[in-house]
Scaffold this motif. Structure first.
Motif, short mmCIF file in Angstrom:
data_model
loop_
_atom_site.label_atom_id
_atom_site.label_comp_id
_atom_site.label_asym_id
_atom_site.label_seq_id
_atom_site.Cartn_x
_atom_site.Cartn_y
_atom_site.Cartn_z
N ASN A 7 -48.03 -38.07 7.21
CA ASN A 7 -47.37 -39.14 7.95
C ASN A 7 -48.35 -40.31 8.16
O ASN A 7 -49.55 -40.19 7.88
CB ASN A 7 -46.90 -38.58 9.30
N CYS A 58 -49.81 -41.53 12.98
CA CYS A 58 -49.68 -40.41 13.92
C CYS A 58 -50.44 -40.70 15.22
O CYS A 58 -51.57 -41.21 15.18
CB CYS A 58 -50.22 -39.13 13.30
N CYS A 83 -51.68 -35.16 7.69
CA CYS A 83 -50.41 -34.42 7.62
C CYS A 83 -49.45 -35.06 6.64
O CYS A 83 -48.42 -34.48 6.30
CB CYS A 83 -49.76 -34.32 9.01
N CYS A 98 -52.59 -40.24 8.10
CA CYS A 98 -53.00 -38.97 8.71
C CYS A 98 -53.00 -37.87 7.66
O CYS A 98 -52.25 -37.93 6.69
CB CYS A 98 -52.04 -38.62 9.84
N HIS A 106 -48.40 -35.60 15.80
CA HIS A 106 -47.99 -36.08 14.48
C HIS A 106 -46.67 -36.84 14.52
O HIS A 106 -46.01 -37.00 13.51
CB HIS A 106 -47.96 -34.92 13.48
ZN LIG Z 1 -50.21 -36.56 11.31
#
Ligand SMILES: [Zn+2]
Length: 402
Positions: free
Chosen positions: A256, A259, A254, A252, A242
Motif C-alpha cells: 500500500n 500507510c 505491505c 510501504c 496499514h
Molecule cells: Zn503498509
C-alpha cells in the motif's frame, strides 16, 4: 444423546466457574450470596462451584465481611499471587521476557540482546533458553503468552509482514514454541495483547468497547467490541498501521502507499529525525526508542522545533483516531507504547484533528487518553494473553474435575 448432554453440562460448569473467577478477579472480595446474585446462580450451585475452586487454591476464604442486611458472612477472594504466567514480547529489535502474577504484577523482566535481521535465530534460541530456565525455577507458572507484531495470521502462526524487519516473517511462532514447554503457549498480535492488558489491568477496564492504539516500532490496533476481540478471518483485522492516510504518500512494505505506520511509528519518527539532523543530534546512532524519547524530552524542555514535530506526529496519530472511531465506534481509545510518551502535547494535537473531522455525536462519546499502564505495556499484554485464557478456560489449567 447422553454424550451431548454431558458435554453441554461440562460447558455450563466451565462457563460458571469462569464467571465466578472473572467476577472475583475484577470486583475483589465478595460473599457467596453476592456472587450468586450477581451471576444469577442458585446458592447451591455457587456453593458447589466455590468448593471446587477453593480446593485448587485459586480462590480462598477471607475473614467475615459485612454482607446483605448487615449480616456478617465469609468473603471469597481471587488468589492472584498463587499462580504465575510468563509473557514474551517480540517487537522488531526488542525481545523481553517477564514473569507475572495473575494480576499482572511483574516478578521479573529480562531483556534479550537487541535483535537485528541477522540475529533473529539467536533471539529465538534465547527465548527457548530463558523460558526454559524460568519454568525450571518457578513451578507456579501455568501458561506462556506471546505478543508478536501484526498483521499476525493466527491460524498459521506467522506474522505476514514486519515492515523494516522482514526476517521475523520466517518464524512460525506456533510451530517454534507451541509444544516446546511443559505449559501451553498462546500467541497474539501485539496490539490485541495490549487491549487485553487494558481490559484486565487498567482503569479503562469497564469499557466493553475498547480500542488500544499501539504506537511503537510499528502502529497497530486491538479492539474489544461488546466484550469480544475483533480478529477477522485470518486474525489480521484492525491493522490500522496499514490504512492509507495519503494515496500518493510514502510507499510501504505491505504494498500500500501512504500507510499510517510510515508517518507516526517510532521507526518513521526516527527516520525523520535522522533526516532533520538538528532536533536530536546523533539520532542516527540511536535505537528507534531512544531517538523518540530524546525528541519528547527536547519538546518537554521547550525546544520549539521539537514541539512542532511532536504536534505534527500528534496530527498523524489523530488521523488514525478518526479512522478508528468511524470504523469501530469504541467508547475509549487508549494510546500506548513508545510514541505515546509524546504526552499531553501529542494527545492535544490528535484530539484537535478528531474535533475537526469526526461527527460531534461520535466525538462527544469517545474518550481518548494515554495509557495508564507502565512503560512495557506490551509485555504486560503478552502476560494478559495467558491470563485471559486462564480466566476463560480455568479447567485447562486447574484440576477441577468434570
Ligand atoms: Zn503498509
Amino acid at each position: 444423546m447422553e454424550g451431548t448432554a454431558k458435554t453441554t453440562q461440562a460447558l455450563v460448569s466451565e462457563y460458571n466457574r469462569s464467571s465466578v473467577l472473572e467476577y472475583l478477579y475484577h470486583n475483589g472480595v465478595c460473599s457467596r450470596a453476592q456472587l450468586a446474585d450477581a451471576l444469577s446462580l442458585t446458592p447451591a450451585a455457587l456453593t458447589k462451584i466455590s468448593a471446587r475452586l477453593l480446593d485448587t487454591g485459586i480462590i480462598e476464604e477471607t475473614g467475615g465481611i459485612v454482607g446483605r442486611k448487615n449480616r456478617r458472612s465469609i468473603g471469597l477472594r481471587f488468589a492472584s499471587e498463587r499462580l504465575h504466567v510468563i509473557g514474551v514480547k517480540f517487537a522488531r529489535s526488542l525481545v523481553q521476557i517477564g514473569v507475572f502474577d495473575l494480576k499482572g504484577t511483574p516478578l521479573s523482566v529480562t531483556d534479550l540482546p537487541d535483535v537485528t535481521d541477522e540475529t533473529i535465530p539467536d533471539a529465538v534460541r534465547g527465548v527457548h533458553e530463558t523460558v526454559g530456565i524460568l519454568l525450571a525455577q518457578d513451578p507456579n507458572v501455568i501458561a506462556i503468552g506471546m505478543a508478536v507484531p501484526g498483521p499476525y495470521l493466527r491460524t498459521v502462526g506467522r506474522t505476514a509482514l514486519v515492515s523494516s524487519m522482514q526476517g521475523w516473517r520466517r518464524v512460525n511462532f506456533l510451530r517454534e514454541f507451541g509444544g516446546a514447554f511443559r505449559v501451553p503457549v498462546f500467541v497474539e498480535q501485539d496490539a490485541r495483547a495490549g487491549v487485553l492488558a487494558q481490559s484486565l489491568f487498567s482503569e479503562s477496564a469497564d469499557a466493553s468497547n475498547l480500542a488500544y492504539y499501539l504506537l511503537g516500532e510499528g502502529v497497530g490496533l486491538g479492539v474489544i467490541d461488546h466484550g469480544e476481540l475483533i480478529n477477522g478471518a485470518q486474525g489480521a483485522a484492525t491493522e490500522i498501521g496499514h490504512v492509507s492516510i495519503d494515496v500518493n504518500g510514502r510507499p510501504c512494505d505491505c504494498g500500500n502507499v501512504g500507510c499510517l505506520e510510515r508517518y507516526c511509528s517510532a521507526v518513521a519518527i526516527h527516520h525523520d529525525l535522522v533526516e532533520d539532523g538538528t532536533i536530536v543530534p546523533g539520532a542516527a546512532s540511536m535505537s528507534h526508542r531512544k531517538a523518540c524519547m530524546e525528541l519528547f524530552k527536547a519538546s518537554d524542555e521547550g525546544d520549539e522545533a521539537a514541539q512542532s514535530m511532536v504536534e505534527s506526529i500528534g496530527r498523524f496519530v489523530g488521523f488514525g483516531c478518526v479512522t478508528i472511531i468511524n470504523a469501530y465506534n469504541p467508547d475509549v481509545i487508549v494510546l500506548g507504547d513508545i510514541v505515546s510518551h509524546g504526552g499531553d502535547r501529542l494527545l492535544a494535537a490528535a484530539r484537535r484533528v478528531v474535533d475537526e473531522r469526526v461527527l460531534p455525536e461520535l466525538n462527544d462519546s469517545t474518550d481518548i487518553h494515554l495509557s495508564d499502564l507502565p512503560e512495557d505495556a506490551t509485555i504486560l499484554g503478552a502476560a494478559a494473553v495467558a491470563i485471559d485464557r486462564f480466566l476463560d478456560h480455568p479447567s485447562d489449567f486447574l484440576a477441577l474435575g468434570a
